[in-house]
Design an enzyme around this catalytic site. Structure first.
Site, PDB file in Angstrom:
ATOM      1  N   ASP A  33       0.813  -1.214   0.000  1.00 36.09           N
ATOM      2  CA  ASP A  33       0.000   0.000   0.000  1.00 36.09           C
ATOM      3  C   ASP A  33       0.857   1.279   0.000  1.00 36.09           C
ATOM      4  O   ASP A  33       1.988   1.264   0.492  1.00 36.09           O
ATOM      5  CB  ASP A  33      -0.903  -0.007   1.248  1.00 36.09           C
ATOM      6  CG  ASP A  33      -2.070   0.943   1.102  1.00 36.09           C
ATOM      7  OD1 ASP A  33      -2.296   1.452  -0.009  1.00 36.09           O
ATOM      8  OD2 ASP A  33      -2.765   1.182   2.105  1.00 36.09           O
ATOM      9  N   ASN A  81     -10.396  -3.349  -6.782  1.00 41.30           N
ATOM     10  CA  ASN A  81      -9.570  -2.406  -7.558  1.00 41.30           C
ATOM     11  C   ASN A  81     -10.090  -2.168  -8.986  1.00 41.30           C
ATOM     12  O   ASN A  81      -9.691  -1.201  -9.646  1.00 41.30           O
ATOM     13  CB  ASN A  81      -8.115  -2.878  -7.624  1.00 41.30           C
ATOM     14  CG  ASN A  81      -7.353  -2.686  -6.330  1.00 41.30           C
ATOM     15  OD1 ASN A  81      -6.389  -3.395  -6.043  1.00 41.30           O
ATOM     16  ND2 ASN A  81      -7.769  -1.722  -5.511  1.00 41.30           N
ATOM     17  N   ARG A 207      -5.756  -1.845   8.368  1.00 38.82           N
ATOM     18  CA  ARG A 207      -6.926  -2.690   8.104  1.00 38.82           C
ATOM     19  C   ARG A 207      -6.524  -3.799   7.149  1.00 38.82           C
ATOM     20  O   ARG A 207      -5.467  -3.737   6.502  1.00 38.82           O
ATOM     21  CB  ARG A 207      -8.082  -1.864   7.540  1.00 38.82           C
ATOM     22  CG  ARG A 207      -7.725  -1.039   6.333  1.00 38.82           C
ATOM     23  CD  ARG A 207      -8.912  -0.278   5.754  1.00 38.82           C
ATOM     24  NE  ARG A 207      -8.437   0.628   4.726  1.00 38.82           N
ATOM     25  CZ  ARG A 207      -8.197   1.931   4.911  1.00 38.82           C
ATOM     26  NH1 ARG A 207      -8.428   2.483   6.081  1.00 38.82           N
ATOM     27  NH2 ARG A 207      -7.742   2.676   3.920  1.00 38.82           N
ATOM     28  N   GLU A 220       0.238 -12.760  12.745  1.00 42.18           N
ATOM     29  CA  GLU A 220       0.699 -11.566  13.458  1.00 42.18           C
ATOM     30  C   GLU A 220       0.669 -10.403  12.462  1.00 42.18           C
ATOM     31  O   GLU A 220       1.064 -10.571  11.302  1.00 42.18           O
ATOM     32  CB  GLU A 220       2.127 -11.763  13.973  1.00 42.18           C
ATOM     33  CG  GLU A 220       2.256 -12.857  15.017  1.00 42.18           C
ATOM     34  CD  GLU A 220       1.553 -12.514  16.323  1.00 42.18           C
ATOM     35  OE1 GLU A 220       1.492 -11.321  16.675  1.00 42.18           O
ATOM     36  OE2 GLU A 220       1.053 -13.448  16.976  1.00 42.18           O
TER      37      GLU A 220
END
Ligand code: FPP
Length: 255
Positions: A33, A81, A207, A220
């Site tokens: 991202d 997307n 998120r 994790e």
């Protein structure tokens, strides 16, 4: 016996990271991202951020392989997307072709097995061909698996697996009683792969964005403000270091 590698963090000679080779995450998944914001900060078109992000893939793949990670899963294009501007979607589809053409031979030489997760049948035919060719070229490689999530969505994947299982029940191949967590896992795109131990999301967002919903039950999470084009090998090592210092209990109580 434990082996350690020592590296400096943040160019600060005083701080040493020690990674334990015997406790490397087997599977790391990353949400790549921040490409758009990276480009915007520099007054560049968003696509330049994606292009720079493509360079980061190579660095992070090489370091992951070197560290002994077995699976690296990268979120390149989600089911959502498609709703981006047409130009950006087209450019991303072309970037996939460019990646396959530029990096294909190198991946093969480095024993990388290229794989995808998601419904790639919906991709343009030239992108699909480049992907299929690269899968074919690298199919017998036994090094790290580079898993690119393309037209991937976690919810979509669960629906896909559910349909496959229903078909088997309808055909009488299995009974309803045979449906369990293992069967579900075996009908996902990630069939046969371990669940991700560590999920990394750079760029400051915290998120999951429909990524590996089933598989992330006990992963994790590691977040950072660094945008994907700037994400470095050192950032990867810091994420692994933090992972190795977490207490994974899988719902149990420590003895
Ligand atoms: C998210 O950042 C990134 C994507 C949707 C695309 C990621 C693609 C690449 C890194 C390169 C292409 C990959 C391959 C395998 C060729 P964003 O655009 O949402 O960033 P923003 O949140 O800053 O706008």
């Amino acid at each position: 016996m434990f082996k350690f590698i020592k590296r400096n963090r943040n160019n600060d000679d005083k701080e040493i990271i020690e990674l334990d080779y015997d406790r490397m995450p087997k599977h790391i998944a990353i949400i790549m991202d921040g490409n758009g914001r990276w480009a915007k900060e520099r007054g560049l078109p968003r696509m330049m951020g994606h292009r720079e992000g493509m360079k980061t893939i190579k660095k992070i793949l090489d370091r992951s392989a070197h560290l002994g990670v077995k699976y690296l899963t990268l979120y390149a294009f989600s089911t959502e997307n498609w709703n981006r501007p047409k130009d950006e979607v087209n450019a991303l589809m072309n970037l996939i072709i460019e990646f396959a053409q530029k990096e294909g031979e190198n991946l093969h030489k480095n024993n990388v097995k290229f794989n995808t997760i998601g419904d790639i049948s919906k991709l343009p035919s030239n992108s699909l061909k480049a992907i299929k060719d690269l899968k074919e070229l690298t199919k017998n490689n036994e090094g790290i698996v580079l898993n690119i999530a393309l037209n991937y969505g976690g919810r979509n994947e669960i629906v896909y697996a559910t349909k496959k299982i229903c078909e088997k029940v309808c055909k009488g191949d299995i009974n309803i009683e045979d449906i369990n967590e293992n069967l579900m896992s075996m009908n996902l795109y990630t069939k046969g792969m371990p669940d991700p131990d560590l999920i990394i999301r750079p760029s400051g967002e915290q998120r999951l964005s429909n990524y590996l919903l089933w598989q992330s039950a006990y992963s994790e999470f590691w977040y950072s403000n660094i945008k994907w084009p700037d994400f470095s090998e050192r950032n990867l090592e810091k994420a692994i270091y933090d992972y190795q210092n977490r207490d994974r209990r899988f719902g149990k109580v420590k003895q």
